[in-house]
Design an enzyme around this catalytic site. Sequence first.
Site, PDB file in Angstrom:
ATOM      1  N   PHE A  95       0.839  -1.197   0.000  1.00 28.11           N
ATOM      2  CA  PHE A  95       0.000   0.000   0.000  1.00 28.11           C
ATOM      3  C   PHE A  95       0.872   1.245   0.000  1.00 28.11           C
ATOM      4  CE2 PHE A  95      -2.437   3.312   2.302  1.00 28.11           C
ATOM      5  CZ  PHE A  95      -3.518   3.420   1.436  1.00 28.11           C
ATOM      6  N   GLY A  96       0.630   2.124  -0.955  1.00 26.59           N
ATOM      7  CA  GLY A  96       1.346   3.391  -1.053  1.00 26.59           C
ATOM      8  C   GLY A  96       0.409   4.559  -0.824  1.00 26.59           C
ATOM      9  N   TYR A  97       0.854   5.543  -0.050  1.00 21.00           N
ATOM     10  CA  TYR A  97       0.017   6.706   0.277  1.00 21.00           C
ATOM     11  C   TYR A  97       0.753   8.019   0.070  1.00 21.00           C
ATOM     12  CZ  TYR A  97       2.678   6.125   4.589  1.00 21.00           C
ATOM     13  OH  TYR A  97       3.702   5.963   5.485  1.00 21.00           O
ATOM     14  N   GLY A  98       2.047   7.965  -0.229  1.00 22.93           N
ATOM     15  CA  GLY A  98       2.870   9.152  -0.481  1.00 22.93           C
ATOM     16  C   GLY A  98       3.704   8.895  -1.723  1.00 22.93           C
ATOM     17  N   SER A  99       5.005   9.002  -1.588  1.00 21.81           N
ATOM     18  CA  SER A  99       5.880   8.849  -2.759  1.00 21.81           C
ATOM     19  C   SER A  99       5.826   7.457  -3.375  1.00 21.81           C
ATOM     20  CB  SER A  99       7.324   9.219  -2.415  1.00 21.81           C
ATOM     21  OG  SER A  99       7.850   8.341  -1.439  1.00 21.81           O
TER      22      SER A  99
ATOM     23  N   GLU B 179      12.280   2.566   3.120  1.00 19.51           N
ATOM     24  CA  GLU B 179      11.366   3.073   4.144  1.00 19.51           C
ATOM     25  C   GLU B 179      11.927   3.001   5.560  1.00 19.51           C
ATOM     26  OE1 GLU B 179       8.552   4.632   3.264  1.00 19.51           O
ATOM     27  OE2 GLU B 179       9.020   4.195   1.176  1.00 19.51           O
TER      28      GLU B 179
END
Length: 176
Positions: A7-11, A84
């Site tokens: 799951f990606g929410y930014g870069s 990350e």
Amino acid sequence: MKDFWVFGYGSLMWRPGFDFIESKRARLHGFHRNLCIYSHVYRGTAENPGLVLGLDEGGFCDGLAFKVAGNESQKVVDYLREREQVNNVYLEKNQTVELEGGLIAEAIVYVADCNHAQYARALSAEKAAGIVASASGNAGPNHEYVKATLEHLQQMGVRDEELERVWHYVCLRQSK
């Protein structure tokens, strides 16, 4: 190895950096996107930290889920941990996400560690904008990160009013 989701929410939404089979819009319940991580590497320095996004408890977050082939799992997880976990400010978790179309999947997510020294507590939009406007790190100016994230969210039809508010104050600072 089984295929899995990230799951990606930014870069990660606009620069995942790994191979994937497909991507789908997704919603994570129980967390919201927040500029709550002081960046000492990618978008700032230890002397002049920037701010990057983290998942904070409460609400929900719309983003993108990337399906990764099982035979790529170790390579992708190693890459994600290197990217990350540079300062161990995120907790790697498996969380349920709702994929576009109503499907449910388990995904790797990176949640802000609110006990970490780089966790930024309750910054106002104006304070966050001051940090974003003045910081730069190995990946470039902090304001470019916020702008790229907002542009990607807008392309997806997602509103993030708090991030938009920060960007408004960044633009005001830059116009002076």
